[in-house]
Design an enzyme around this catalytic site. Structure first.
Site, PDB file in Angstrom:
ATOM      1  N   LYS A 206       0.975  -0.932  -0.098  1.00 40.57           N
ATOM      2  CA  LYS A 206       0.051  -0.253  -0.382  1.00 40.57           C
ATOM      3  C   LYS A 206       1.266   1.282  -0.252  1.00 40.57           C
ATOM      4  O   LYS A 206       1.786   1.300   0.710  1.00 40.57           O
ATOM      5  CB  LYS A 206      -0.710  -0.105   0.719  1.00 40.57           C
ATOM      6  CG  LYS A 206      -2.287  -1.121   0.795  1.00 40.57           C
ATOM      7  CD  LYS A 206      -3.378  -0.771   1.853  1.00 40.57           C
ATOM      8  CE  LYS A 206      -4.255  -1.791   1.318  1.00 40.57           C
ATOM      9  NZ  LYS A 206      -5.232  -2.284   2.237  1.00 40.57           N
ATOM     10  N   ARG A 241      -3.192 -10.445   4.577  1.00 40.28           N
ATOM     11  CA  ARG A 241      -3.151 -10.257   3.504  1.00 40.28           C
ATOM     12  C   ARG A 241      -2.785  -9.787   2.805  1.00 40.28           C
ATOM     13  O   ARG A 241      -2.140  -8.790   2.397  1.00 40.28           O
ATOM     14  CB  ARG A 241      -4.580  -9.621   3.048  1.00 40.28           C
ATOM     15  CG  ARG A 241      -5.561  -9.917   2.274  1.00 40.28           C
ATOM     16  CD  ARG A 241      -6.632  -9.081   1.655  1.00 40.28           C
ATOM     17  NE  ARG A 241      -6.964  -8.341   0.362  1.00 40.28           N
ATOM     18  CZ  ARG A 241      -6.953  -8.379  -0.592  1.00 40.28           C
ATOM     19  NH1 ARG A 241      -6.384  -6.969  -0.228  1.00 40.28           N
ATOM     20  NH2 ARG A 241      -7.637  -7.522  -1.835  1.00 40.28           N
TER      21      ARG A 241
END
Ligand code: PMM
Length: 268
Positions: A206, A241
């Site tokens: 991210k 994840r």
């Protein structure tokens, strides 16, 4: 949890696995690399992403879910906010629904999951991926996200989902600034205590990692993800994840080895 994004526009791997055969091969490779679950998604949730309708999402994910259910050695999770997509995936054998809206996007979602006796991930987000970055205003981000997440978990339990089949996710990058993401990662035990169910955390590749680590290429983001993966497990997360399952497993196995080490050497 290994990620298979069957989308043209996901944040880091958009377009790589839009072809079903490529997505299936990737899912099987993630399972072979040691993923505990394979998470298949057909709609990008990156900031500003355009929504897709259920028909298009189904067209993308169904061949992939069906094949992975039949061939993968681990359970398949479906990453969707739509009850119709969740139901179709559960009908062919998916065992978990990963809902980035935490049940807010579709009034039928929680009932569908409860009826299928499936597992459910309630993630924290505000607004939609199109609007969420304008909603990153909190009095106290840890308390507010924890309380909003607890309310979502309570609704899921009220709808009949088994509390033992629930995970909560603080939603790193969803209606949060880089600083707020860091504050949440630093407070995982407090969030878990507020919410009352085990945590799943998704920080893989991210953009806040590039900000805080001062890097901006894929390899750098993968390195930074290994650091957050180790951090999350150290802080008690139940599941992470990630895109790079093999690297994450190596990092976590090293962490476990370090935990067993004694001054005399490695314990058996
Ligand atoms: N992040 C993305 C998509 N789905 N699901 C959960 N539970 N948690 C997350 O943090 C999450 C998610 C966006 O990342 P991607 O586009 O790289 O898959």
């Amino acid at each position: 949890m290994g990620i298979v994004n069957v989308t043209p526009d996901s944040f880091s791997d958009g377009g790589s696995y839009l072809d079903p055969d490529a997505a299936i091969a990737h899912g099987l490779a993630l399972a072979a690399a040691g993923a505990a679950l394979i998470d298949v998604g057909g709609e990008s949730t990156r900031p500003g992403a355009e929504p897709v309708d259920a028909d298009e999402e189904l067209r993308r994910i169904m061949p992939v879910v069906e094949k992975l259910v039949a061939q993968a050695s681990v359970p398949v999770s479906i990453d969707t906010t739509k009850a119709a997509v969740a139901r179709a995936a559960l009908d062919v054998g998916a065992r978990m629904v990963n809902d980035v809206s935490g049940g807010a996007a579709d009034p039928d979602m929680l009932r569908v999951v409860a009826e299928a006796r499936a597992a459910y991930v309630a993630m924290h987000m505000r607004g939609t991926p199109r609007t969420m970055q304008q909603e990153a205003h909190y009095t106290d981000v840890v308390r507010d996200v924890g309380d909003e997440l607890r309310a979502r978990v309570a609704r899921a339990i009220d709808a009949g989902i088994d509390a033992r089949a629930l995970l909560a996710d603080p939603g790193i990058g969803f209606a949060k600034t880089a600083e707020q993401n860091v504050a949440l990662l630093r407070a995982l035990p407090e969030i878990a205590a507020r919410v009352g169910v085990p945590l799943l955390v998704g920080s893989s590749r991210k953009s806040f990692l590039a900000r805080i680590a001062g890097i901006d290429d894929r390899a750098g983001r993968d390195d930074a993800t290994l650091a957050t993966t180790v951090w999350c497990f150290e802080q008690g997360a139940a599941l992470v994840r990630v895109h790079d399952v093999a690297g994450s497993r190596r990092a976590v196995e090293l962490l476990e080895t370090l935990g067993r080490a004694t001054p005399e050497g490695m314990a058996a």
